[in-house]
Design an enzyme around this catalytic site. Structure first.
Site, PDB file in Angstrom:
ATOM      1  N   ASP A 125      -0.952  -0.912   5.627  1.00  0.00           N
ATOM      2  CA  ASP A 125      -1.119  -0.763   4.183  1.00  0.00           C
ATOM      3  C   ASP A 125      -2.274   0.184   3.857  1.00  0.00           C
ATOM      4  O   ASP A 125      -2.195   0.975   2.910  1.00  0.00           O
ATOM      5  CB  ASP A 125      -1.369  -2.124   3.526  1.00  0.00           C
ATOM      6  CG  ASP A 125      -0.113  -2.974   3.440  1.00  0.00           C
ATOM      7  OD1 ASP A 125       0.989  -2.426   3.641  1.00  0.00           O
ATOM      8  OD2 ASP A 125      -0.233  -4.190   3.170  1.00  0.00           O
ATOM      9  N   PHE A 128      -1.179   3.707   4.532  1.00  0.00           N
ATOM     10  CA  PHE A 128      -0.300   4.094   3.424  1.00  0.00           C
ATOM     11  C   PHE A 128      -1.129   4.510   2.209  1.00  0.00           C
ATOM     12  O   PHE A 128      -0.817   5.502   1.537  1.00  0.00           O
ATOM     13  CB  PHE A 128       0.622   2.928   3.079  1.00  0.00           C
ATOM     14  CG  PHE A 128       1.575   3.200   1.953  1.00  0.00           C
ATOM     15  CD1 PHE A 128       2.688   4.001   2.145  1.00  0.00           C
ATOM     16  CD2 PHE A 128       1.358   2.649   0.703  1.00  0.00           C
ATOM     17  CE1 PHE A 128       3.576   4.248   1.095  1.00  0.00           C
ATOM     18  CE2 PHE A 128       2.230   2.893  -0.347  1.00  0.00           C
ATOM     19  CZ  PHE A 128       3.347   3.693  -0.149  1.00  0.00           C
ATOM     20  N   TYR A 129      -2.190   3.751   1.943  1.00  0.00           N
ATOM     21  CA  TYR A 129      -3.069   4.042   0.813  1.00  0.00           C
ATOM     22  C   TYR A 129      -3.665   5.450   0.917  1.00  0.00           C
ATOM     23  O   TYR A 129      -3.629   6.225  -0.042  1.00  0.00           O
ATOM     24  CB  TYR A 129      -4.178   2.992   0.767  1.00  0.00           C
ATOM     25  CG  TYR A 129      -5.358   3.319  -0.105  1.00  0.00           C
ATOM     26  CD1 TYR A 129      -5.298   3.151  -1.484  1.00  0.00           C
ATOM     27  CD2 TYR A 129      -6.558   3.772   0.450  1.00  0.00           C
ATOM     28  CE1 TYR A 129      -6.393   3.430  -2.286  1.00  0.00           C
ATOM     29  CE2 TYR A 129      -7.652   4.055  -0.346  1.00  0.00           C
ATOM     30  CZ  TYR A 129      -7.568   3.881  -1.716  1.00  0.00           C
ATOM     31  OH  TYR A 129      -8.656   4.160  -2.503  1.00  0.00           O
ATOM     32  N   PHE A 130      -4.187   5.808   2.090  1.00  0.00           N
ATOM     33  CA  PHE A 130      -4.784   7.131   2.267  1.00  0.00           C
ATOM     34  C   PHE A 130      -3.742   8.243   2.143  1.00  0.00           C
ATOM     35  O   PHE A 130      -4.021   9.308   1.586  1.00  0.00           O
ATOM     36  CB  PHE A 130      -5.505   7.217   3.610  1.00  0.00           C
ATOM     37  CG  PHE A 130      -6.819   6.500   3.628  1.00  0.00           C
ATOM     38  CD1 PHE A 130      -7.888   6.971   2.892  1.00  0.00           C
ATOM     39  CD2 PHE A 130      -6.981   5.335   4.357  1.00  0.00           C
ATOM     40  CE1 PHE A 130      -9.113   6.309   2.886  1.00  0.00           C
ATOM     41  CE2 PHE A 130      -8.189   4.663   4.366  1.00  0.00           C
ATOM     42  CZ  PHE A 130      -9.259   5.149   3.628  1.00  0.00           C
TER      43      PHE A 130
END
Length: 218
Positions: A125, A128-130
């Site tokens: 997660d 994915f955020y970056f």
């Protein structure tokens, strides 16, 4: 200036609002709860109630009309993917479109350094955020607005020092949220610094001087 802050109830957003109000600017923003609206009204902020994830670009644009700049400082901080998509991706892109529809010339985005947390054991997660943050940076950078992307290093809660290191590329370190807000306020008031991606970390240069040095580089 008239500045609309999306994410005004967050730490950086609220500090930015206080900084701008101290300068004599008019500040408005978007909040989800009535208590937040009342608290901000006591400071002199005209806050509007609304859910960022539910507003259309058109409905958000109606709130932005008349602003000189829109600041997007909302963020999920690398939580669940659904929240990252809603806030860091869809919310930011929606705000960008709303800024264009409202005829607001400047859109400023608080992003992250791409190498933040590298070398750590990141979850899927967080990775994915970056990735999402980088893609949104790209989307903002190809818009026809006078955009500005500010990538601070690790945010910490301590008193600001008033001295920073600011430029196109900086080492990933840490910086107080107070110094991020103060730097962003200074950048908003420097019209020569637009359509640039800037990275920010703690340093030894007074904020005003750091911003003016970049303005002279244009």
């Amino acid at each position: 200036m008239k500045v609309f802050i999306i994410g005004i109830s967050g730490a950086v957003g609220l500090l930015l609002a206080r900084n701008l109000l101290h300068r004599g600017d008019e500040v408005s923003g978007l909040v989800r709860r009535e208590q937040q609206r009342r608290d901000l009204a006591a400071l002199g902020v005209d806050a509007h109630l609304g859910d960022l994830t539910a507003l259309t670009a058109e409905s958000l644009a109606s709130l932005l009309a008349g602003a000189d700049a829109v600041v997007y400082s909302a963020g999920s901080n690398g939580g669940a993917r659904a929240v990252t998509v809603a806030v860091d991706s869809d919310g930011a892109v929606n705000a960008l479109e709303a800024t264009q529809l409202a005829g607001v010339p400047c859109f400023a985005l608080v992003s992250v350094m791409p190498e933040a947390a590298r070398g750590q054991d990141l979850t899927d997660d967080e990775e994915f955020y970056f990735a999402v943050k980088k893609l949104v940076d790209v989307t903002v950078s190809v818009s026809d607005l006078d955009w500005l992307i500010l990538r601070p290093s690790l945010l910490v809660d301590r008193a600001g020092t008033g001295v920073v290191s600011l430029g196109p590329a900086q080492p990933h370190d840490e910086i107080s949220r107070e110094d991020v807000a103060a730097t962003l306020a200074e950048l908003l008031h420097e019209p020569r610094i637009r359509r640039r991606i800037l990275e920010l970390t703690q340093g030894a240069t007074p904020i005003v001087q750091a911003v003016r040095a970049l303005a002279r580089d244009r």
